[in-house]
Write an enzyme that holds these catalytic residues in place. Sequence first.
Site, PDB file in Angstrom:
ATOM      1  N   HIS A  19      -4.928  23.095  25.997  1.00 24.79           N
ATOM      2  CA  HIS A  19      -5.043  21.640  25.914  1.00 24.79           C
ATOM      3  C   HIS A  19      -4.960  20.970  27.284  1.00 24.79           C
ATOM      4  CE1 HIS A  19      -5.787  19.275  22.459  1.00 24.79           C
ATOM      5  NE2 HIS A  19      -4.574  18.948  22.096  1.00 24.79           N
ATOM      6  N   ASN A  66      -2.526  12.830  22.194  1.00 25.28           N
ATOM      7  CA  ASN A  66      -2.998  11.976  21.104  1.00 25.28           C
ATOM      8  C   ASN A  66      -2.966  10.484  21.420  1.00 25.28           C
ATOM      9  OD1 ASN A  66      -3.302  14.390  19.815  1.00 25.28           O
ATOM     10  ND2 ASN A  66      -1.726  14.033  18.272  1.00 25.28           N
ATOM     11  N   ASP A  91     -10.520  19.808  26.936  1.00 20.82           N
ATOM     12  CA  ASP A  91     -10.752  21.098  26.281  1.00 20.82           C
ATOM     13  C   ASP A  91     -11.624  20.923  25.050  1.00 20.82           C
ATOM     14  OD1 ASP A  91      -8.236  19.725  25.336  1.00 20.82           O
ATOM     15  OD2 ASP A  91      -8.394  21.236  23.774  1.00 20.82           O
ATOM     16  N   ASN A 112      -8.319  14.815  19.133  1.00 18.76           N
ATOM     17  CA  ASN A 112      -7.467  13.638  18.970  1.00 18.76           C
ATOM     18  C   ASN A 112      -7.336  12.792  20.229  1.00 18.76           C
ATOM     19  OD1 ASN A 112      -6.989  14.040  16.236  1.00 18.76           O
ATOM     20  ND2 ASN A 112      -5.268  15.399  16.630  1.00 18.76           N
TER      21      ASN A 112
END
Length: 188
Positions: A19, A66, A91, A112
């Site tokens: 991430h 997020n 990513d 997200n």
Amino acid sequence: MYLIVGLGNPGVEYAHTRHNVGFDIIDLIAEKYNIRMNRIKFKGTCGDGLIGGEKILLLKPSTYMNLSGESLVEAANFYKIPRENIIVIYDDVSLEVGRMRIRPEGSAGGHNGIKNIILHLSSEMFPRIKVGVGQPKDGLIPHVLGRFPKEERETLEKLFPAAADAVEAIIKYGVTEAMNKYNGFKTN
């Protein structure tokens, strides 16, 4: 002026996870262009400098993935940066490790961080560089929050300089030229 945002999660427990490839590439860009990432502003860590003769701001949001849009929109609004001059690096599980894809716009595709950016910008119209982190085998969350096996990390690190070059190509020549040159790029 351009805003270049690498997505990731703050904290050592997330360093170099799938991430956090956006953070890793921002670090490489900062090193390549002698940009000090030493300011805490816009709910993130940032630094400014020049790339391709253009003033740029590098940003690593500290909001966690997020909520990335909160950080990005604060910086964009402060400097009045148009959407087409916001480049987001993140990513992508739909691309294999060692591949990247540049897009001038598009949906979140289930990501997200991108969903939150689209929400805060009220638009899908911003360039992005998607970095392949491979398909999950045992669930999405453990995959994206996990670290790469040694061989995959080595493959990925060969991609990082090309991603940094792609940012410069977008700034100097535009998204279409950058797409022509870098889409389909694959490390060996």
